[in-house]
Write an enzyme that holds these catalytic residues in place. Structure first.
Site, PDB file in Angstrom:
ATOM      1  N   GLU A  20      35.280 -28.304  -8.723  1.00 61.30           N
ATOM      2  CA  GLU A  20      35.542 -28.650  -7.262  1.00 61.30           C
ATOM      3  C   GLU A  20      36.402 -29.826  -7.106  1.00 61.30           C
ATOM      4  O   GLU A  20      36.003 -30.798  -7.702  1.00 61.30           O
ATOM      5  CB  GLU A  20      34.195 -28.631  -6.567  1.00 61.30           C
ATOM      6  CG  GLU A  20      33.717 -28.463  -5.149  1.00 61.30           C
ATOM      7  CD  GLU A  20      32.463 -29.009  -4.603  1.00 61.30           C
ATOM      8  OE1 GLU A  20      32.058 -28.341  -3.819  1.00 61.30           O
ATOM      9  OE2 GLU A  20      31.986 -29.892  -5.223  1.00 61.30           O
ATOM     10  N   ARG A  45      24.501 -27.549 -20.940  1.00 64.38           N
ATOM     11  CA  ARG A  45      25.476 -28.891 -20.386  1.00 64.38           C
ATOM     12  C   ARG A  45      25.018 -30.142 -21.434  1.00 64.38           C
ATOM     13  O   ARG A  45      23.972 -30.137 -22.123  1.00 64.38           O
ATOM     14  CB  ARG A  45      25.359 -29.263 -18.795  1.00 64.38           C
ATOM     15  CG  ARG A  45      24.200 -29.810 -18.650  1.00 64.38           C
ATOM     16  CD  ARG A  45      23.954 -30.154 -17.168  1.00 64.38           C
ATOM     17  NE  ARG A  45      22.663 -29.643 -16.694  1.00 64.38           N
ATOM     18  CZ  ARG A  45      21.898 -30.936 -16.689  1.00 64.38           C
ATOM     19  NH1 ARG A  45      22.173 -32.006 -17.053  1.00 64.38           N
ATOM     20  NH2 ARG A  45      20.562 -30.759 -16.353  1.00 64.38           N
ATOM     21  N   LYS A  77      27.680 -38.538  -9.031  1.00 64.05           N
ATOM     22  CA  LYS A  77      28.893 -39.076  -8.226  1.00 64.05           C
ATOM     23  C   LYS A  77      28.552 -40.194  -7.640  1.00 64.05           C
ATOM     24  O   LYS A  77      29.006 -41.377  -7.476  1.00 64.05           O
ATOM     25  CB  LYS A  77      29.621 -37.980  -7.549  1.00 64.05           C
ATOM     26  CG  LYS A  77      30.903 -37.937  -7.597  1.00 64.05           C
ATOM     27  CD  LYS A  77      31.455 -36.718  -6.605  1.00 64.05           C
ATOM     28  CE  LYS A  77      30.976 -35.384  -7.142  1.00 64.05           C
ATOM     29  NZ  LYS A  77      31.373 -34.559  -6.339  1.00 64.05           N
TER      30      LYS A  77
END
Ligand SMILES: *[C@@H]1O[C@H](CO)[C@@H](O)[C@H](O)[C@H]1NC(C)=O
Ligand SMILES: *[C@@H]1O[C@H](CO)[C@@H](O)[C@H](O)[C@H]1NC(C)=O
Length: 716
Positions: free
Chosen positions: A215, A436, A446
């Site tokens: 994204e 992951r 973030k």
């Protein structure tokens, strides 16, 4: 436990006898011997080895071992010894004359005999036939019937798959190994059999298409790097294509600047897609498909307030709007929502899958939302946007993606993905789940990283303490090190909190053989060599003693040199020590101030034996050529390995994470470029972050090697 036979596929004499023996055993008891090939000339210095538990035998012993373990499958062990020896010693030779003598012997033995011993193929036949098969010179001799009995016997056995099948087995495995070797990201051939087994379901060579769909709303971090590298890995392994797709379906979060930074980040990972696409390219298409779903009664417009919708979903209660008519739904979608009216803003479109499925991801997920924020690519053309859940399966399918790699957090949503493909009757895509990566003592969020930037705790998003692709690259991580690490983690489906030392150790393996060796001295102490050179002289020396390809550097020899304070303090008056890459000297004067040595005088003793000295010291000529350096080390941002739910990360910030040491380094540093990775001998690996300028020293970042322990406990 079964046996494992490992065969060196490139051995000068391939272990065909052992392979055939294994075929015999497996024909009788399936999978009793697991066969593996390595793309090497030898395994454990032999052409093959057989292991079971911690027991290992090689070459000829393999036959004996298998025959004694499986006497029914391999008969005639008693009489086979001399034949095993004969095969190995007299039939594998490439000298034509000697080989002729051996073949004559065999030919006469086979006179009136169908098999070497007895009336059916036995261990002796396996040994002798296998040895002949491994000798490239024998083929034409057999064909031309030079030794008629040998030819007859050879051809007879060849009609048995257990004999003839091994060559095919080897060929196939060599092809596989080649394919695997090609995979190595840097194009170099992998020396050993890959220690992982990652395959894609139904993958056809040349037709695999993977995609990496970031994204465009931030910088890539190490977790994204894994996804990107795995996608590239599979595309390369199967000679297919990799699509980089910007998943730009949420105009509130995305910006063009992030799109550019992601492409830069990918470049830092050595990744270039075969194609760059945007989910927004398919807005028209997705709109049509949503209309189709609505018309078929498979989606509905819902204006239930958000909180209530959430609660109904939790409780498995159908929405009051679930049974709206197709006409009503269509009108809301194609007019109210599309125009972004007040009514449109209240509504969303939900797929009508189930309201109470045990898998909550299947409880009527939202597929379209109204949003009036202009989109960075399509402007105000659209007032509603597809959700990630709706967009990904459709675009994957439309773009020809064959294998969609998703992290296992999405596992619950996989049935949803498949539902969309089926409901819309579009091309099927395989899903491949992977775990992951998480690392200890850092944050990937973030928001939290931005907070650190804003508070000035780090310099920026490329700060070497950050887990961003930019950060770890700036810290000295190589593309190859990162890839080796990711691929070794590839098939793992467990999310674990990894120690950073693992990834840095993988990096060290890459840099150690190629990093030029240089000298830096910290807290320098002056050493005067009383009988040293009258004026400085320069000599060329290898930058890496074990790897001449790294090139040469200038080493200055002078009578005034500098050594580390720590080294100086370890010396004693009268001691003989070794100046590395120069020779031995004897301390003639040692001036101390308090506990520290302030200056030293030595005299040369170049005939002295360096093996006998206690201290071997790095030194640097004290001339104007030396370069001021700032050696910087960093610590983890967080003091706790893994923050628990409810932990406020602000309470676990490492008080000090940046450490500077001033020093001087050799003249060659002047020619370094930013990004160069070197080793300062006896100090460690460093990456040049900034050249010296305006009287400021050159800045080097310490590259962790997986061994050092940080001030606050964790390895780095
Ligand atoms: C073996 O070879 C010899 C000649 O080299 C021939 O006379 C003999 O018939 C052969 N034996 C068989 C069984 O074919
Ligand atoms: C939506 O926009 C179209 C074209 O601009 C217009 O014809 C239609 O009446 C509008 N519908 C609503 C409900 O505002």
């Amino acid at each position: 436990m079964s046996y494992t036979l490992t065969v060196a596929a490139k051995a000068p004499v391939v272990a065909y006898p052992a392979l055939i023996a294994a075929q015999f055993v497996n024909a009788q008891s399936q999978d009793a011997v697991k066969i593996e090939f390595v793309d090497e000339k030898a395994v454990d210095k032999a052409s093959a080895k057989l292991t079971k538990g911690d027991e290992t035998v090689v070459d000829g012993e393999i036959l004996t071992k298998l025959a004694s373990a499986f006497p029914k499958a391999l008969t005639g062990a008693e009489t086979a010894q001399e034949w095993i020896k004969f095969g190995a010693e007299e039939l594998t030779i490439k000298d034509f004359k000697k080989l002729a003598t051996s073949l004559e012997k065999l030919d006469s033995h086979l006179n009136y005999r169908s098999f070497i011993v007895g009336y059916k193929p036995s261990l002796a036949d396996v040994a002798v036939w296998g040895s002949l098969r491994s000798n490239g010179m024998v083929g034409s001799i057999i064909k031309n019937q030079v030794y008629i009995n040998v030819s007859r016997w050879y051809t007879l056995l060849e009609s048995d798959k257990k004999f003839s099948g091994v060559a095919e087995l080897l060929q196939k495995s060599v092809a596989d190994l080649k394919k695997q070797a090609k995979v190595k990201p840097d194009g170099k051939k992998e020396g050993h059999k890959a220690n992982f087994d990652i395959d894609l379901q139904d993958a056809v060579d040349g037709q695999v298409v993977t995609r990496f769909p970031p994204e465009p709303s931030g910088y890539l971090h190490i977790g994204h790097a894994k996804a990107a590298i795995l996608n590239q890995y599979f595309a390369q392994q199967y000679h297919g294509k990799l699509i980089i797709r910007f998943d730009d379906t949420n105009p509130s979060k995305e910006k063009t600047e992030f799109q550019d930074s992601i492409l830069e980040d990918l470049e830092l990972l050595g990744i270039k897609g075969d194609k760059i696409t945007y989910s927004s390219d398919y807005f028209d298409h997705m709109y049509d498909l949503a209309v189709k779903l609505i018309k078929e009664g498979k989606a509905y417009a819902d204006d239930t307030p958000l909180e209530k919708m959430r609660q109904e979903r939790m409780d498995g209660i159908p929405s009051e709007r679930r049974e709206r008519t197709v006409e009503e739904n269509l009108k809301i979608f194609t007019e109210e929502m599309k125009n972004g009216t007040e009514e449109g803003l209240k509504n969303c479109i939900r797929a009508k899958i189930s309201f109470d499925n045990p898998n909550k991801a299947l409880r009527d997920p939202v597929i379209y939302r109204t949003n009036l924020t202009p989109h960075h690519r399509t402007g105000s053309e659209w007032k509603m946007y597809p959700t990630y859940d709706f967009c990904v399966p459709i675009v994957d399918s439309l773009e020809g993606v064959t294998h969609s790699l998703r992290t296992i957090e999405y596992r619950d949503r996989n049935p949803q993905y498949e539902w969309f493909l089926k409901a819309l009757n579009i091309r099927k895509v395989h899903i491949w789940d992977f775990a992951r990566v998480n690392f200890v003592r850092t944050l990937l969020s973030k928001r939290k990283l931005q907070w650190m930037v804003d508070k000035g705790l780090v310099s920026n998003w490329d700060d070497p303490r950050f887990p961003t692709v930019r950060g770890v690259r700036r810290r000295g991580m190589t593309v190859e090190g990162l890839r080796n690490f990711v691929i070794s983690q590839g098939p793992s489906k467990n999310i674990i909190n990894l120690d950073w030392s693992i990834i840095w150790a993988a990096n060290k393996k890459v840099i150690d053989p190629i990093a030029p060796r240089h000298t830096a001295v910290v807290e320098p102490v002056k050493v005067h060599i009383v009988d040293g050179p009258s004026k400085p002289t320069i000599e060329k020396k290898p930058k890496h003693k074990k790897n001449p390809e790294v090139g040469e550097k200038d080493v200055i020899y002078a009578s005034d040199i500098l050594i580390d304070q720590e080294d100086a303090d370890s010396l004693e008056d009268g001691e003989e020590l070794t100046l590395m890459d120069w020779g031995n000297v004897i301390v003639t004067k040692l001036v101390k101030e308090g506990d520290h040595v302030k200056s030293i005088e030595v005299k040369l003793n170049l005939d002295g034996d360096f093996r006998k000295t206690k201290h071997k010291v790095t030194w640097l000529a004290d001339t104007e050529d030396k370069v001021e350096v700032d050696l910087v080390d960093f610590d983890h941002l967080i003091t706790k390995d893994k923050l628990d739910e409810g932990d406020d990360f602000e309470n676990f910030l490492t008080p000090k994470t940046e450490f500077h040491t001033a020093g001087v380094a050799d003249v060659n540093v002047k020619s370094f470029k930013v990004g160069d990775i070197i080793q300062f001998e006896r100090k460690g690996y460093y990456r040049l972050d900034k050249q010296a300028e305006n009287g400021k020293p050159a800045v080097f970042f310490t590259i962790p090697d997986g061994k050092t322990v940080s001030k606050y406990g964790a390895k780095k």
